[in-house]
Design a protein around this motif. Structure first.
Motif, short mmCIF file in Angstrom:
data_model
loop_
_atom_site.label_atom_id
_atom_site.label_comp_id
_atom_site.label_asym_id
_atom_site.label_seq_id
_atom_site.Cartn_x
_atom_site.Cartn_y
_atom_site.Cartn_z
N ILE A 105 0.81 -1.22 0.00
CA ILE A 105 0.00 0.00 0.00
C ILE A 105 0.85 1.27 0.00
O ILE A 105 0.44 2.30 -0.54
N GLY A 106 2.05 1.22 0.55
CA GLY A 106 2.88 2.41 0.63
C GLY A 106 3.64 2.74 -0.64
O GLY A 106 4.33 3.78 -0.70
N HIS A 133 5.88 4.36 4.58
CA HIS A 133 4.69 5.04 4.08
C HIS A 133 3.46 4.14 4.17
O HIS A 133 2.33 4.65 4.29
N THR A 134 3.63 2.83 4.12
CA THR A 134 2.51 1.93 4.34
C THR A 134 1.89 2.19 5.71
O THR A 134 0.67 2.31 5.85
N LEU A 135 2.74 2.27 6.74
CA LEU A 135 2.24 2.56 8.09
C LEU A 135 1.60 3.94 8.15
O LEU A 135 0.55 4.12 8.77
N LEU A 158 -0.12 -3.93 12.40
CA LEU A 158 0.83 -2.84 12.20
C LEU A 158 2.26 -3.32 12.44
O LEU A 158 3.17 -2.97 11.68
N GLU A 159 2.45 -4.12 13.46
CA GLU A 159 3.79 -4.64 13.74
C GLU A 159 4.29 -5.48 12.59
O GLU A 159 5.45 -5.38 12.17
N ALA A 174 9.04 8.15 9.00
CA ALA A 174 7.63 7.74 8.98
C ALA A 174 7.41 6.54 9.89
O ALA A 174 6.43 6.50 10.65
N LEU A 175 8.30 5.59 9.84
CA LEU A 175 8.17 4.42 10.70
C LEU A 175 8.43 4.78 12.16
O LEU A 175 7.75 4.28 13.07
#
Length: 392
Positions: A105-106, A133-135, A158-159, A174-175
């Motif tokens: 997705i990111g 960026h996914t997160l 999420l992890e 971001a992460l």
């Protein structure tokens, strides 16, 4: 395996969500008989970010042919492979599927070429990384709920997305921001479900990219037969169907290779789990090593296949020309929106920060969410008309 393994992730023992989900005085919101991991999978499927994957590059940029894979179809194929492996190992299939569906997705438009352009554009503002960026997309940018930003996914999902490729000791901005909001134990190993999702991704693109490369005419069977794994698979396919024309056996070759890699991974993972002495899902995170993996023989075969694909498909002159075009589009869009923020869509323009680095990061967020075709159209409007390399 008839039931869940003791080291499988259990939705009843989830570490929960960042935001408690209640509706006024009526208690917890319940929408159908689903556990936490099933809800995560469904939230991902219904997200805008997931829908956009249908028009984002997998291998070929804005492909003309309807039969080429895109990020969406690739993610569905990864999920199918991941569920098969998870079922055989007694792991949680719903968590595995959620991780497989969300893992790309990111990615910005145009895949890795677009990512390189955003990384360069944000070089002085912390850079860009598609995994981080996914997160960010799932925790901040998606906004389908009235009281919080993000999809409010479970900690385990999420992890797993954050560190499906292993522990992280130096996260990007971001992460790091995601971890600060909802600590994800980044230095530890991820769940077995996340480890399965990572290798299901490898199995899918290692093999399906062969199919797309042959279809595009950028690979030939004669070239592929120099790869030991492919040569063995082709010999087995020819032995099973000696009277079939070679063109009819490509699908059999790809299926055979996927089966070989899946079966090897299941057997090797069972051996590693038995040797590790783990007893719970928590033990997996402190095992000190990846427990899901290929045998040494198949691992070397897979690496040889990757080397071949980089040399002959991903770095093919036509692909490199398309990548140069893609980088130019993303670079041009970033400069255009930086100089003319009024050109951004109204909702994004309204939230544009005034201070750096967040101003540049916000522009990158906007571009990263674009599909290939939307980015091409906006570039044509804001910068100049563009001619794509024919067929890509």
């Amino acid at each position: 395996m008839s039931g869940p393994a003791p080291w499988a992730s259990d939705p009843e023992r989830s570490r929960g969500r960042l935001y408690e989900e209640h509706s006024g005085t009526t208690g917890a919101v319940v929408r159908g008989p689903r556990d936490d991991f099933q809800r995560d999978r469904d939230r991902i499927i219904h997200s805008i970010s997931f829908r956009r994957l249908r028009h984002k590059t997998q291998v070929f940029m804005a492909p003309d042919g309807d039969h080429f894979r895109v990020r969406l179809t690739h993610s569905l194929e990864v999920a199918q492979i991941g569920r098969t492996i998870a079922r055989a190992l007694g792991l949680n299939e719903d968590l595995t599927e959620a991780l497989c569906l969300a893992h790309d997705i990111g990615h910005p438009p145009f895949g890795h070429a677009g990512e390189e352009a955003l990384e360069e554009a944000l070089a002085g503002q912390g850079g860009f990384d598609h995994n981080g960026h996914t997160l960010r997309a799932l925790m901040v940018i998606e906004r389908p709920y009235p009281r919080w930003n993000g999809l409010n996914l479970s900690w385990e999902t999420l992890e797993g997305l954050a560190k499906h490729n292993g522990p992280i000791h130096r996260p990007g901005w971001a992460l790091a921001a995601a971890d600060a909001a909802f600590p994800l134990d980044l230095p530890c190993w991820s769940s077995l479900e996340a480890q399965v999702a990572a290798l299901a991704d490898d199995i899918a693109y290692d093999n399906h990219d062969i199919d797309d490369g042959l279809r595009a005419g950028l690979l030939t069977l004669d070239q592929l037969l120099d790869v030991p794994l492919v040569a063995r698979g082709w010999a087995a396919a020819r032995a099973r169907y000696p009277d079939c024309a070679p063109a009819r056996l490509t699908g059999e070759l790809v299926r055979s290779q996927i089966g070989t890699m899946v079966n090897d991974l299941i057997a090797e993972t069972r051996t590693r789990i038995a040797a590790s002495g783990i007893e719970t899902a928590a033990d997996v995170r402190v095992a000190g090593q990846a427990l899901v993996g290929f045998s040494p023989e198949i691992r070397e075969d897979e690496r040889a296949l990757k080397r071949f694909m980089y040399a002959n498909l991903y770095h093919h002159p036509l692909q490199l020309a398309a990548a140069d075009t893609a980088r130019g589009i993303v670079t041009g869009l970033f400069a255009a929106y930086r100089d003319r923020p009024a050109a951004m869509s109204p909702d994004w323009r309204a939230d544009l920060p005034t201070d750096e680095p967040w101003r540049s990061r916000h522009i990158a967020d906007f571009i990263a969410g674009m599909t290939d075709r939307y980015a091409i159209a906006r570039y044509g409007e804001l910068v100049e008309p563009i001619d794509l390399p024919e067929g890509f």
